[in-house]
Design a protein around this motif. Structure first.
Motif, PDB file in Angstrom:
ATOM      1  N   PRO A 130       0.799  -1.241   0.000  1.00 42.47           N
ATOM      2  CA  PRO A 130       0.000   0.000   0.000  1.00 42.47           C
ATOM      3  C   PRO A 130       0.828   1.287   0.000  1.00 42.47           C
ATOM      4  CG  PRO A 130      -0.735  -1.493   1.742  1.00 42.47           C
ATOM      5  CD  PRO A 130       0.487  -2.099   1.148  1.00 42.47           C
ATOM      6  N   HIS A 131       2.130   1.183   0.235  1.00 42.93           N
ATOM      7  CA  HIS A 131       2.949   2.396   0.241  1.00 42.93           C
ATOM      8  C   HIS A 131       3.931   2.447  -0.929  1.00 42.93           C
ATOM      9  CE1 HIS A 131       1.254   3.135   4.143  1.00 42.93           C
ATOM     10  NE2 HIS A 131       1.679   1.956   4.556  1.00 42.93           N
ATOM     11  N   VAL A 132       3.828   1.479  -1.833  1.00 40.16           N
ATOM     12  CA  VAL A 132       4.739   1.452  -2.978  1.00 40.16           C
ATOM     13  C   VAL A 132       3.908   1.501  -4.258  1.00 40.16           C
ATOM     14  CG1 VAL A 132       6.562   0.179  -4.143  1.00 40.16           C
ATOM     15  CG2 VAL A 132       6.390   0.073  -1.660  1.00 40.16           C
ATOM     16  N   TYR A 133       4.176   2.507  -5.102  1.00 44.29           N
ATOM     17  CA  TYR A 133       3.456   2.628  -6.367  1.00 44.29           C
ATOM     18  C   TYR A 133       4.083   1.711  -7.397  1.00 44.29           C
ATOM     19  CZ  TYR A 133       0.898   6.391  -4.263  1.00 44.29           C
ATOM     20  OH  TYR A 133       0.079   7.095  -3.423  1.00 44.29           O
ATOM     21  N   SER A 134       3.305   1.362  -8.427  1.00 41.62           N
ATOM     22  CA  SER A 134       3.789   0.352  -9.365  1.00 41.62           C
ATOM     23  C   SER A 134       4.957   0.867 -10.197  1.00 41.62           C
ATOM     24  CB  SER A 134       2.645  -0.116 -10.268  1.00 41.62           C
ATOM     25  OG  SER A 134       2.063   0.994 -10.909  1.00 41.62           O
ATOM     26  N   ASN A 135       5.217   2.188 -10.164  1.00 42.09           N
ATOM     27  CA  ASN A 135       6.409   2.696 -10.859  1.00 42.09           C
ATOM     28  C   ASN A 135       7.633   2.709  -9.947  1.00 42.09           C
ATOM     29  OD1 ASN A 135       5.686   4.720  -9.148  1.00 42.09           O
ATOM     30  ND2 ASN A 135       5.684   6.348 -10.678  1.00 42.09           N
ATOM     31  N   GLY A 136       7.499   2.182  -8.737  1.00 48.00           N
ATOM     32  CA  GLY A 136       8.635   2.068  -7.831  1.00 48.00           C
ATOM     33  C   GLY A 136       8.735   3.175  -6.811  1.00 48.00           C
ATOM     34  N   HIS A 137       7.900   4.211  -6.943  1.00 48.96           N
ATOM     35  CA  HIS A 137       7.947   5.304  -5.966  1.00 48.96           C
ATOM     36  C   HIS A 137       7.451   4.822  -4.608  1.00 48.96           C
ATOM     37  CE1 HIS A 137       8.017   8.868  -9.007  1.00 48.96           C
ATOM     38  NE2 HIS A 137       8.885   7.916  -9.303  1.00 48.96           N
ATOM     39  N   ILE A 138       8.089   5.335  -3.559  1.00 49.89           N
ATOM     40  CA  ILE A 138       7.778   4.889  -2.207  1.00 49.89           C
ATOM     41  C   ILE A 138       7.252   6.078  -1.402  1.00 49.89           C
ATOM     42  CG2 ILE A 138       8.684   3.778  -0.128  1.00 49.89           C
ATOM     43  CD1 ILE A 138      11.103   2.929  -1.945  1.00 49.89           C
ATOM     44  N   CYS A 139       6.146   5.862  -0.703  1.00 47.82           N
ATOM     45  CA  CYS A 139       5.590   6.916   0.154  1.00 47.82           C
ATOM     46  C   CYS A 139       6.115   6.690   1.569  1.00 47.82           C
ATOM     47  CB  CYS A 139       4.065   6.861   0.125  1.00 47.82           C
ATOM     48  SG  CYS A 139       3.291   8.120   1.142  1.00 47.82           S
ATOM     49  N   LEU A 140       7.208   7.347   1.887  1.00 48.25           N
ATOM     50  CA  LEU A 140       7.857   7.143   3.184  1.00 48.25           C
ATOM     51  C   LEU A 140       8.416   8.498   3.633  1.00 48.25           C
ATOM     52  CD1 LEU A 140       8.743   4.907   5.214  1.00 48.25           C
ATOM     53  CD2 LEU A 140      10.855   4.711   3.933  1.00 48.25           C
ATOM     54  N   SER A 141       7.968   8.933   4.798  1.00 47.06           N
ATOM     55  CA  SER A 141       8.255  10.322   5.187  1.00 47.06           C
ATOM     56  C   SER A 141       9.751  10.612   5.349  1.00 47.06           C
ATOM     57  CB  SER A 141       7.513  10.670   6.473  1.00 47.06           C
ATOM     58  OG  SER A 141       8.020   9.927   7.547  1.00 47.06           O
ATOM     59  N   ILE A 142      10.539   9.614   5.769  1.00 47.33           N
ATOM     60  CA  ILE A 142      11.958   9.919   5.962  1.00 47.33           C
ATOM     61  C   ILE A 142      12.667  10.190   4.635  1.00 47.33           C
ATOM     62  CG2 ILE A 142      12.247   8.690   8.148  1.00 47.33           C
ATOM     63  CD1 ILE A 142      13.644   6.475   6.479  1.00 47.33           C
ATOM     64  N   LEU A 143      12.000   9.910   3.518  1.00 41.52           N
ATOM     65  CA  LEU A 143      12.634  10.180   2.223  1.00 41.52           C
ATOM     66  C   LEU A 143      12.419  11.617   1.771  1.00 41.52           C
ATOM     67  CD1 LEU A 143      11.852   6.872   0.339  1.00 41.52           C
ATOM     68  CD2 LEU A 143      13.948   7.549   1.492  1.00 41.52           C
ATOM     69  N   THR A 144      11.562  12.346   2.469  1.00 40.49           N
ATOM     70  CA  THR A 144      11.393  13.761   2.118  1.00 40.49           C
ATOM     71  C   THR A 144      11.439  14.636   3.367  1.00 40.49           C
ATOM     72  OG1 THR A 144       9.009  13.399   2.083  1.00 40.49           O
ATOM     73  CG2 THR A 144      10.128  13.391  -0.032  1.00 40.49           C
ATOM     74  N   GLU A 145      10.284  14.934   3.932  1.00 39.64           N
ATOM     75  CA  GLU A 145      10.280  15.971   4.973  1.00 39.64           C
ATOM     76  C   GLU A 145      10.889  15.512   6.292  1.00 39.64           C
ATOM     77  OE1 GLU A 145       6.045  16.509   4.635  1.00 39.64           O
ATOM     78  OE2 GLU A 145       5.776  15.745   6.651  1.00 39.64           O
ATOM     79  N   ASP A 146      10.872  14.231   6.593  1.00 37.18           N
ATOM     80  CA  ASP A 146      11.444  13.774   7.856  1.00 37.18           C
ATOM     81  C   ASP A 146      12.886  13.302   7.704  1.00 37.18           C
ATOM     82  OD1 ASP A 146       9.278  14.388   9.348  1.00 37.18           O
ATOM     83  OD2 ASP A 146       8.372  12.395   9.270  1.00 37.18           O
ATOM     84  N   TRP A 147      13.507  13.622   6.591  1.00 35.01           N
ATOM     85  CA  TRP A 147      14.900  13.226   6.381  1.00 35.01           C
ATOM     86  C   TRP A 147      15.798  13.927   7.406  1.00 35.01           C
ATOM     87  CZ3 TRP A 147      18.251   9.956   4.565  1.00 35.01           C
ATOM     88  CH2 TRP A 147      19.591  10.337   4.442  1.00 35.01           C
ATOM     89  N   SER A 148      16.838  13.242   7.836  1.00 33.04           N
ATOM     90  CA  SER A 148      17.831  13.847   8.709  1.00 33.04           C
ATOM     91  C   SER A 148      19.207  13.380   8.259  1.00 33.04           C
ATOM     92  CB  SER A 148      17.559  13.390  10.145  1.00 33.04           C
ATOM     93  OG  SER A 148      18.757  13.131  10.808  1.00 33.04           O
ATOM     94  N   PRO A 149      20.203  14.260   8.327  1.00 36.06           N
ATOM     95  CA  PRO A 149      21.539  13.857   7.866  1.00 36.06           C
ATOM     96  C   PRO A 149      22.166  12.772   8.733  1.00 36.06           C
ATOM     97  CG  PRO A 149      21.614  16.042   8.848  1.00 36.06           C
ATOM     98  CD  PRO A 149      20.171  15.666   8.747  1.00 36.06           C
ATOM     99  N   ALA A 150      21.537  12.488   9.893  1.00 33.74           N
ATOM    100  CA  ALA A 150      22.069  11.394  10.702  1.00 33.74           C
ATOM    101  C   ALA A 150      21.554  10.043  10.201  1.00 33.74           C
ATOM    102  CB  ALA A 150      21.676  11.588  12.169  1.00 33.74           C
ATOM    103  N   LEU A 151      20.605  10.063   9.256  1.00 33.35           N
ATOM    104  CA  LEU A 151      20.160   8.803   8.649  1.00 33.35           C
ATOM    105  C   LEU A 151      21.186   8.384   7.606  1.00 33.35           C
ATOM    106  CD1 LEU A 151      16.377   9.609   8.202  1.00 33.35           C
ATOM    107  CD2 LEU A 151      17.345   7.850   9.685  1.00 33.35           C
ATOM    108  N   SER A 152      21.101   7.129   7.188  1.00 26.62           N
ATOM    109  CA  SER A 152      22.074   6.629   6.219  1.00 26.62           C
ATOM    110  C   SER A 152      21.360   5.685   5.255  1.00 26.62           C
ATOM    111  CB  SER A 152      23.164   5.861   6.957  1.00 26.62           C
ATOM    112  OG  SER A 152      22.577   4.795   7.669  1.00 26.62           O
TER     113      SER A 152
END
Lengths: 159, 179
Positions: free
Chosen positions: A90-112
């Protein structure tokens, strides 16, 4: 000028370090596809991912494409599923796009890369029913190639 | 072998959470996370609004990080480089509460409040004063001529006055809108 060159070296240094630590201490089910790393500037990685045991995706193999902009790690990487098998979720579109907040607005440079991969594995693992997002057809028709240009609306905090 | 393990663990403790290298010009957040000042500065610049600690998402800002000075650190002054690392804060034993800076800010903060209140209160003030005038004019009249009149008459008078003022208020509002 100075900041540009220093951020460029920070980018490469950090990617090198991430690469080394992923090779030294790999997480289960996540590995770097080393063919993609030869002869280029580390700005694109392909990650091989396996569905976790005991989940709906057990035994399935997926590929994730990471693209790093020159502003990484201050800017999030562009992450999409690629290859022949895009997980039905339910969070992955058939073109491969992922709806996951850490990939945009919740991103932090401490993530890897490793942290993002683990989040995606756990997102898949928490799935109870394999289905595409409800707006999949419309989104895939109208979206930009870059998922970071999508204005995502995060509604499901249970993942 | 164990020695090298210890060594890598030791250095990892002092790695910047952003560049993953040993922290240079180190600063530490109130939540206890270590960064190079240039790295953290760049992150804070990226997000002018809603600045959070990259590790734990606690609130963070330029004024709320503490520089770390180790023994025998780099010989060059970190502040000569761009961007400068914030100064260490030394709290005075007795803080002067009503300092000149504080007083100034207080007045400044209140001024716009006063202004908007004055404008907002203007029509009400107008109503109130006109109401009082009417009341003052009405009351003696009642006393002089309608003293003997029953309470029903009194109510009617009141209703009339309130209706009159309702109309006045409507007209006034209309006038305000037109103007």
């Amino acid at each position: 000028m100075e900041t540009n060159s220093s951020s460029g070296s920070l980018l490469n240094k950090r990617l090198q370090k991430e690469l080394m630590s992923m090779q030294r201490e790999p997480s289960p089910g996540v590995s770097i596809n080393s063919h993609t790393l030869h002869g280029n500037s580390l700005s694109q990685w392909i990650i091989d991912m396996e569905g976790a045991e005991g989940t709906l995706y057990e035994g399935e193999k997926f590929q994730l494409l990471f693209k790093f902009s020159s502003k990484y790690p201050f800017d999030s990487p562009e992450v999409t599923f690629v290859g022949p098998n895009i997980p039905v979720n339910p969070h992955v579109y058939s073109n491969g796009h992922i709806c996951l907040s850490i990939l945009t607005e919740d991103w932090s440079p401490a993530l890897s890369v490793q942290a993002v991969c683990l989040s995606i594995v756990s997102m898949l693992s928490s799935c109870k029913e394999k289905k595409r997002p409800p707006d999949n057809t419309l989104y895939v028709k109208t979206c930009s190639k870059n998922p970071k240009k999508t204005k995502w609306w995060y509604h499901d905090d249970s993942v | 072998m164990p020695e090298t393990d210890d060594k890598s663990e030791d250095t990892a403790t002092f790695e910047c959470n952003i560049c993953l290298d040993t922290a240079k010009n180190a600063v530490i957040s109130m939540c206890g996370h270590l960064f190079c000042w240039p790295c953290l500065y760049q992150w804070l610049e990226t997000r002018p609004q809603g600045q959070v600690c990259p590790v734990c998402k606690a609130g963070i800002s330029r004024d709320k990080v503490i520089p770390l000075y180790g023994r025998g650190g780099s010989k060059t002054d970190p502040r000569e480089k761009l961007p400068p690392r914030p100064q260490g804060h030394r709290t005075e034993p007795e803080a002067d509460y009503a300092g000149p800076g504080g007083g100034h800010r207080y007045v400044f903060g209140d001024n716009p409040h006063f202004l908007s209140f004055g404008i907002g209160a203007f029509p009400f003030g107008f109503f109130a004063s006109s109401f009082n005038l009417a009341g003052g004019a009405g009351n003696p009249m009642e006393h002089q001529h309608r003293d003997a009149a029953g309470p029903a008459d009194h109510q009617m008078q009141d209703q009339l006055v309130s209706k009159l003022f309702l109309w006045l208020a409507c007209i006034f509002l209309l006038w305000l809108l037109m103007a």
